[in-house]
Design an enzyme around this catalytic site. Structure first.
Site, PDB file in Angstrom:
ATOM      1  N   LYS A   1     -31.927  46.651  22.211  1.00 33.07           N
ATOM      2  CA  LYS A   1     -32.061  45.191  22.192  1.00 33.07           C
ATOM      3  C   LYS A   1     -32.849  44.770  20.982  1.00 33.07           C
ATOM      4  O   LYS A   1     -33.714  45.508  20.504  1.00 33.07           O
ATOM      5  CB  LYS A   1     -32.814  44.719  23.441  1.00 33.07           C
ATOM      6  CG  LYS A   1     -32.653  43.245  23.739  1.00 33.07           C
ATOM      7  CD  LYS A   1     -31.287  42.994  24.337  1.00 33.07           C
ATOM      8  CE  LYS A   1     -31.112  41.615  24.865  1.00 33.07           C
ATOM      9  NZ  LYS A   1     -30.044  41.572  25.873  1.00 33.07           N
TER      10      LYS A   1
ATOM     11  N   THR B   1     -19.292  37.373  29.956  1.00 31.65           N
ATOM     12  CA  THR B   1     -20.407  37.410  30.909  1.00 31.65           C
ATOM     13  C   THR B   1     -20.056  36.542  32.113  1.00 31.65           C
ATOM     14  O   THR B   1     -20.219  36.959  33.277  1.00 31.65           O
ATOM     15  CB  THR B   1     -21.715  36.939  30.247  1.00 31.65           C
ATOM     16  OG1 THR B   1     -21.878  37.653  29.026  1.00 31.65           O
ATOM     17  CG2 THR B   1     -22.918  37.189  31.132  1.00 31.65           C
TER      18      THR B   1
ATOM     19  N   LYS C   1     -26.891  50.131  22.586  1.00 28.10           N
ATOM     20  CA  LYS C   1     -26.073  48.907  22.492  1.00 28.10           C
ATOM     21  C   LYS C   1     -26.820  47.767  23.145  1.00 28.10           C
ATOM     22  O   LYS C   1     -27.411  47.912  24.202  1.00 28.10           O
ATOM     23  CB  LYS C   1     -24.763  49.180  23.256  1.00 28.10           C
ATOM     24  CG  LYS C   1     -23.815  48.018  23.324  1.00 28.10           C
ATOM     25  CD  LYS C   1     -22.811  48.062  22.193  1.00 28.10           C
ATOM     26  CE  LYS C   1     -22.036  46.758  22.044  1.00 28.10           C
ATOM     27  NZ  LYS C   1     -22.816  45.716  21.358  1.00 28.10           N
TER      28      LYS C   1
HETATM   29  N1  GLU Z   1     -26.625  40.379  25.194  1.00 32.09           N
HETATM   30  C1  GLU Z   1     -25.707  40.739  26.212  1.00 32.09           C
HETATM   31  C2  GLU Z   1     -26.435  41.416  27.360  1.00 32.09           C
HETATM   32  O1  GLU Z   1     -27.588  41.183  27.570  1.00 32.09           O
HETATM   33  C3  GLU Z   1     -24.545  41.554  25.676  1.00 32.09           C
HETATM   34  C4  GLU Z   1     -24.893  42.813  24.955  1.00 32.09           C
HETATM   35  C5  GLU Z   1     -23.705  43.442  24.264  1.00 32.09           C
HETATM   36  O2  GLU Z   1     -22.647  42.862  24.309  1.00 32.09           O
HETATM   37  O3  GLU Z   1     -23.885  44.515  23.682  1.00 32.09           O
HETATM   38  O4  GLU Z   1     -25.859  42.117  28.147  1.00 32.09           O
END
Ligand code: GLU
Length: 414
Positions: A106, A190, A70
């Site tokens: 990622k 976040t 994820k």
């Molecule tokens: N891109 C965000 C992170 O770096 C969220 C990743 C997600 O929601 O899966 O944590």
């Protein structure tokens, strides 16, 4: 000797140390030091002027022993393969720290969305999904937003994926618009997570939030919502910065005005004269410093000049290993990225759970559950930090790496 600013190398160094301290054999480090899979793709896109431009993108899957991988997809001109690999490792650590049933993944595309039209961005987003469709999916690897990607991009990606697979699969991607199965609270997640971490850090330092002065470097999704939440909670936001520069006022900035004037890429300081260079904001007087922009902002060159007693990292990788040590030695409480910025993936997990069960929660419910997971994560990391005498970053890695190491061992990989 030059300080090493390669984020992959520094992350590997800390993982190695964390695994050693937990008593794992060298083989475990060999397994976890790199992603299990990295796919590089080339995406041809018909631009509005009729010419074709070919973009390079990546998807890295660090470790799927715990569950599907994820993590977000970033659109940025400086994306590199090493960065995407490091970011996938950080996602594994985040999921471990807040105890989600995922490994880390990622993605990234080398591009500058600020210079692309809406339709060009749509074609690029759809092209990326076609290119990686074999290795992603709701039970394999679940993308999400990251730097310069948003819910509209997630919607195009979802639409492309459902047309390739010929079934509706809202759990393929998170950070979607609400009407396509998004979750309440995902957009602010976040920043909410960082706010919760600030609350925990302030309690440890006996400082009241409404007495605290805050500086936030970065005015994107995390930075701007955080400025709003801090302002609403009565803290004084004395500094903010974006890519163009920084604003500092010891009396407190007019946050409502700045949020109102900010553009969709998080820039606002270009509207002001007499701004400071973005990096100088880090060294101004404050109690809480939140780097919410990019990597390697606090290094051994400026760590001694940081005045904050609390640093909460909303960005990925803003502080180097050496700077972390210098700050910790001075008694600064540093809440590291892999813990502090985990709010986004936590609510992404809630979104995926809601998609799987087809029953949706209220914003209050999402927030209550987010708070629970973030506070548990903080307590576990703080406990290791204080009982094992290691800095907060190493403590976070020790907590974060344990679950995937155990899962890899049970599966017989090591
Ligand atoms: N891109 C965000 C992170 O770096 C969220 C990743 C997600 O929601 O899966 O944590």
């Amino acid at each position: 000797m030059e300080e090493n600013l390669n984020v992959l190398v520094s992350t590997q160094t800390i993982i190695h140390e964390a695994l050693n301290r937990l008593g794992y054999p060298e083989e475990m480090f060999e397994l976890l030091k790199e992603p299990l899979r990295v796919l590089t793709v080339r995406i041809p896109v018909r631009m509005d002027d009729g010419k074709v431009k070919v973009f390079t993108g990546y998807r890295a899957q660090h470790n799927d022993a715990v569950g599907p991988t994820k993590g977000g997809v970033r659109f940025h001109p400086d994306v590199t393969e090493d960065e995407v690999k490091a970011l996938s490792i950080w996602m594994s650590l985040k999921c471990g720290i807040v105890d989600l049933p995922y490994g880390g993944g990622k993605g990234g595309i080398i591009c500058d969305p600020r210079e692309m039209s809406f339709r060009e961005l749509e074609r690029l987003s759809r092209g990326y999904v076609r290119a990686v469709s074999q290795i992603v999916g709701p039970t394999k690897d679940i993308p999400a937003p990251d730097v310069m990607t948003n819910s509209q991009i997630m919607a195009w990606m979802l639409d492309e994926y459902s047309s390739i697979r010929e079934f509706e699969a809202p759990g393929f991607i998170t950070g979607k618009p609400l009407v396509l199965g998004g979750s309440h609270g995902r957009e602010t997640a976040t920043a909410k997570g960082v706010t919760i971490m600030i609350g925990e850090a302030l309690r440890r330092k006996n400082i009241a939030l409404n007495q605290a002065r805050v500086i936030i470097q970065g005015f994107g999704n995390a930075g701007s919502f955080l400025a709003k939440f801090m302002h609403e909670a009565g803290a004084k936001v004395v500094g903010i910065a974006d890519v163009h520069g920084a604003l500092y006022d010891p009396e407190g900035l007019d946050i409502e005005h700045l949020l109102d004037r900010r553009d969709s890429f998080g820039t606002v300081t270009n509207l002001f004269k007499n701004t400071l260079p973005s990096k100088e904001i880090l060294e101004q007087e404050c109690d809480i410093l939140v780097p919410a922009a990019i990597e390697n902002q606090i290094t051994r060159d400026n760590a001694d000049r940081i005045k904050a007693s609390i640093i909460v990292e909303a960005a990925n990788g803003p502080t180097t290993i050496e700077a972390t040590k210098m700050l910790t030695d001075r008694g600064v409480l540093l809440v590291p990225d892999v813990l502090a910025s985990a709010g986004g993936v936590v609510v992404s997990y809630f979104e995926w759970v809601q998609n799987n069960q087809g029953y949706y929660w209220s914003e209050e419910e999402v927030h209550r559950k987010l708070e629970q997971l973030m506070i548990n994560g903080f307590e576990n990391v703080y406990h290791i930090h204080s009982t094992r005498g290691v800095d907060m970053r190493l403590a976070a890695y020790m907590v974060g790496v344990r679950k995937m190491a155990e899962a890899s061992r049970f599966r017989g990989w090591i």
